[in-house]
Motif scaffolding. Structure first.
Motif, mmCIF file in Angstrom:
data_model
loop_
_atom_site.group_PDB
_atom_site.id
_atom_site.type_symbol
_atom_site.label_atom_id
_atom_site.label_comp_id
_atom_site.label_asym_id
_atom_site.label_seq_id
_atom_site.Cartn_x
_atom_site.Cartn_y
_atom_site.Cartn_z
ATOM 1 N N THR A 81 43.712 9.171 24.693
ATOM 2 C CA THR A 81 43.625 9.961 25.913
ATOM 3 C C THR A 81 44.997 10.054 26.576
ATOM 4 O O THR A 81 45.643 9.043 26.805
ATOM 5 C CB THR A 81 42.627 9.319 26.891
ATOM 6 N N LEU A 82 45.394 11.273 26.885
ATOM 7 C CA LEU A 82 46.655 11.471 27.583
ATOM 8 C C LEU A 82 46.454 11.189 29.066
ATOM 9 O O LEU A 82 45.562 11.742 29.708
ATOM 10 C CB LEU A 82 47.147 12.903 27.381
ATOM 11 N N ALA A 83 47.271 10.311 29.609
ATOM 12 C CA ALA A 83 47.216 9.973 31.039
ATOM 13 C C ALA A 83 48.581 10.286 31.653
ATOM 14 O O ALA A 83 49.602 10.207 30.985
ATOM 15 C CB ALA A 83 46.892 8.498 31.215
ATOM 16 N N GLU A 84 48.578 10.662 32.897
ATOM 17 C CA GLU A 84 49.818 10.966 33.588
ATOM 18 C C GLU A 84 50.038 9.988 34.734
ATOM 19 O O GLU A 84 49.090 9.602 35.412
ATOM 20 C CB GLU A 84 49.800 12.393 34.115
ATOM 21 N N ASN A 85 51.282 9.600 34.907
ATOM 22 C CA ASN A 85 51.663 8.728 36.011
ATOM 23 C C ASN A 85 52.469 9.559 36.990
ATOM 24 O O ASN A 85 53.479 10.152 36.630
ATOM 25 C CB ASN A 85 52.486 7.552 35.493
ATOM 26 N N ILE A 86 52.012 9.623 38.207
ATOM 27 C CA ILE A 86 52.730 10.362 39.246
ATOM 28 C C ILE A 86 53.196 9.336 40.261
ATOM 29 O O ILE A 86 52.400 8.719 40.948
ATOM 30 C CB ILE A 86 51.819 11.405 39.901
ATOM 31 N N GLY A 87 54.494 9.119 40.290
ATOM 32 C CA GLY A 87 54.972 8.071 41.174
ATOM 33 C C GLY A 87 56.158 8.500 41.876
ATOM 34 O O GLY A 87 56.929 8.137 42.548
#
Length: 84
Positions: A78-84
């Motif tokens: 599963t592709l997950a994105e980190n927005i920080g």
């Protein structure tokens, strides 16, 4: 021994063709940069190997400094994105 060598060579070639070029940042698309990943388990080995006593939040902050505020990683398939 010869059978093992042949099987290993075929497996290495299959890996190279199927997974070595796997990237999140595809030409002509607007996907964020991605952490390295391997088949089935994604980026988890790289995350686990690089986290020290400071823990996971510090690791993601280091990656945000390197890749930018928005980056992606694979949690399994599963592709997950980190927005920080």
């Amino acid at each position: 021994m010869l059978v093992f060598t042949a099987a290993f060579t075929l497996a290495a070639l299959a890996y190279r063709q199927l997974w070595a070029g796997r990237q999140c940042l595809l030409p002509g698309t607007r996907w964020p940069p991605c952490l390295p990943s391997v088949p089935l388990i994604g980026s988890l080995p790289f995350i686990a190997l690089n986290t020290n006593t400071d823990g996971l939040p510090r690791y993601f902050m280091q990656q945000a400094t390197r890749l930018g505020a928005v980056f992606a990683f694979y949690a399994g398939n599963t592709l997950a994105e980190n927005i920080g």
